[in-house]
Motif scaffolding. Structure first.
Motif, PDB file in Angstrom:
ATOM      1  N   LYS A 263       0.832  -1.203   0.000  1.00  0.00           N
ATOM      2  CA  LYS A 263       0.000   0.000   0.000  1.00  0.00           C
ATOM      3  C   LYS A 263       0.870   1.258   0.000  1.00  0.00           C
ATOM      4  N   TYR A 264       1.889   1.287   0.856  1.00  0.00           N
ATOM      5  CA  TYR A 264       2.784   2.446   0.919  1.00  0.00           C
ATOM      6  C   TYR A 264       3.510   2.648  -0.412  1.00  0.00           C
ATOM      7  N   LYS A 266       2.579   1.922  -3.437  1.00  0.00           N
ATOM      8  CA  LYS A 266       1.683   2.522  -4.436  1.00  0.00           C
ATOM      9  C   LYS A 266       1.354   3.966  -4.072  1.00  0.00           C
ATOM     10  N   GLN A 267       1.111   4.206  -2.797  1.00  0.00           N
ATOM     11  CA  GLN A 267       0.697   5.531  -2.345  1.00  0.00           C
ATOM     12  C   GLN A 267       1.783   6.583  -2.544  1.00  0.00           C
ATOM     13  N   TYR A 268       3.040   6.193  -2.330  1.00  0.00           N
ATOM     14  CA  TYR A 268       4.132   7.163  -2.382  1.00  0.00           C
ATOM     15  C   TYR A 268       5.082   6.946  -3.558  1.00  0.00           C
ATOM     16  N   GLY A 269       4.683   6.072  -4.508  1.00  0.00           N
ATOM     17  CA  GLY A 269       5.478   5.867  -5.706  1.00  0.00           C
ATOM     18  C   GLY A 269       6.834   5.244  -5.455  1.00  0.00           C
ATOM     19  N   LEU A 270       6.902   4.288  -4.540  1.00  0.00           N
ATOM     20  CA  LEU A 270       8.160   3.625  -4.179  1.00  0.00           C
ATOM     21  C   LEU A 270       8.111   2.187  -4.695  1.00  0.00           C
ATOM     22  N   LYS A 271       8.665   1.958  -5.880  1.00  0.00           N
ATOM     23  CA  LYS A 271       8.506   0.645  -6.521  1.00  0.00           C
ATOM     24  C   LYS A 271       9.272  -0.474  -5.824  1.00  0.00           C
ATOM     25  N   ASN A 272      10.288  -0.123  -5.028  1.00  0.00           N
ATOM     26  CA  ASN A 272      11.118  -1.162  -4.422  1.00  0.00           C
ATOM     27  C   ASN A 272      10.912  -1.292  -2.916  1.00  0.00           C
ATOM     28  N   ILE A 273       9.701  -1.044  -2.469  1.00  0.00           N
ATOM     29  CA  ILE A 273       9.388  -1.256  -1.055  1.00  0.00           C
ATOM     30  C   ILE A 273       8.523  -2.499  -0.930  1.00  0.00           C
ATOM     31  N   ASN A 274       9.173  -3.624  -0.731  1.00  0.00           N
ATOM     32  CA  ASN A 274       8.516  -4.908  -0.457  1.00  0.00           C
ATOM     33  C   ASN A 274       9.561  -5.800   0.201  1.00  0.00           C
TER      34      ASN A 274
END
Length: 327
Positions: A263-264, A266-274
């Motif tokens: 969710k974060y 997508k919300q903040y445009g951070l493609k490598n947060i997983n």
């Protein structure tokens, strides 16, 4: 005085006494004696459960073997041939990477069938799927800074998510280890994670250091956890808990932290947060700071250096530039 039912509980682990061994394949004299794929799967699932395999791995066996069985229309183990496997793969409208994942699972199932003596030859060994060598990127320091700058650390859930994110990025531990982490695994005096084999994928103990920032976040989070558990009357010692004080699911589709990271992102445009990107980011960060691949592999809990190199996201130009230092 022990309770009567306690005498039926065997405390000693005897699972290693009956590991599957190769055995001659008996010649079936009738269809009733032939082993079905369904029965073979049930037996192998039971063996895996006793051996302590991860629920996710066991679930994948069930999903892909049943998919193969339905797609090919086969019933018996002794019917399976290479052609059936190729036909199964050809009928999938998915990427080659997905095909590779599925065929690896089916081949692992067939290998267990061979070990149990149900199949005479390893005919599947040469079956493979070619996949483009696209390397997934890891999280960067900037990704982490952006995320932590927008999370409200005064909110319990966001504090939990921020701590979990930073812990994965700074230590490289898996999301499944995160949800099983307990207070006893954190040595604040030495600033070390003392991870025992029970919560590690490879079942090996591991020591991982953490910095002052994580020390402070973990201290505050653990204190807040106690307040949450008291409010809901829950008893456990997990470091990462739900809003109601319970354990977080380790299922990718139900894991609170993993879902919120998505969710974060997508919300903040951070493609490598997983979780995987954070682990890869940890590996690349170590490499950039001078750690060698053997050290990085040990920190990640890998048994194969080839797997470690996939985490490092090295392009051809970067490799050439690094090699120049040794000329």
């Amino acid at each position: 005085m022990p309770k009567k039912k306690d005498v039926f509980i065997i405390e000693e682990n005897l699972g290693d006494l009956f590991a599957p061994l190769p055995a001659p394949v008996p010649k079936a004299t009738s269809e009733a004696e032939r082993l079905t794929i369904e029965r073979a799967l049930a037996t192998i699932v039971r063996q895996m459960e006793i051996s302590g395999n991860r629920p996710r791995t066991i679930s994948d066996y069930g999903i892909y073997v049943k998919h193969f069985e339905a797609a090919t229309g086969l019933t018996f183990i002794d019917e399976i041939t290479s052609d059936h496997v190729y036909d199964w793969l050809e009928g999938m409208d998915v990427s080659n990477q997905t095909k590779l994942t599925r065929v690896k699972c089916l081949k692992a199932f067939l290998s267990r069938c061979f070990d149990n003596g149900w199949i005479a030859t390893r005919f599947w060994k040469k079956i493979n799927v070619k996949v483009d060598g696209r390397i997934k990127e890891g999280a960067t320091e900037r990704d982490i800074r952006v995320l932590l700058s927008v999370l409200d650390l005064g909110d319990f859930v966001q504090l939990r998510d921020a701590t979990a994110t930073l812990l994965m990025y700074k230590t490289g531990i898996r999301i499944n280890t995160i949800v099983l982490l307990e207070n006893k695994h954190i040595d604040f005096s030495a600033k070390l994670l003392r991870l025992d084999g029970a919560i590690m994928k490879n079942h090996s103990e591991l020591l991982l250091p953490f910095d002052d920032t994580l020390c402070r976040l973990l201290t505050v989070l653990i204190k807040q956890n106690e307040a949450v558990r008291r409010a809901y009357g829950v008893k456990n010692n997990y470091v990462f808990i739900t809003k109601q004080g319970g354990i977080i699911s380790n299922s990718p589709t139900h894991n609170n932290i993993q879902k919120r990271l998505n969710k974060y992102a997508k919300q903040y445009g951070l493609k490598n947060i997983n979780p995987h990107a954070l682990r890869r980011g940890f590996a690349k960060s170590l490499l950039n700071k001078g750690a060698n691949i053997a050290q990085i592999s040990k920190a990640l809990g890998h048994s194969n250096l080839a797997v470690t190199t996939q985490y490092l996201h090295l392009d051809k130009e970067e490799i050439a530039e690094n090699l120049r230092k040794y000329l």
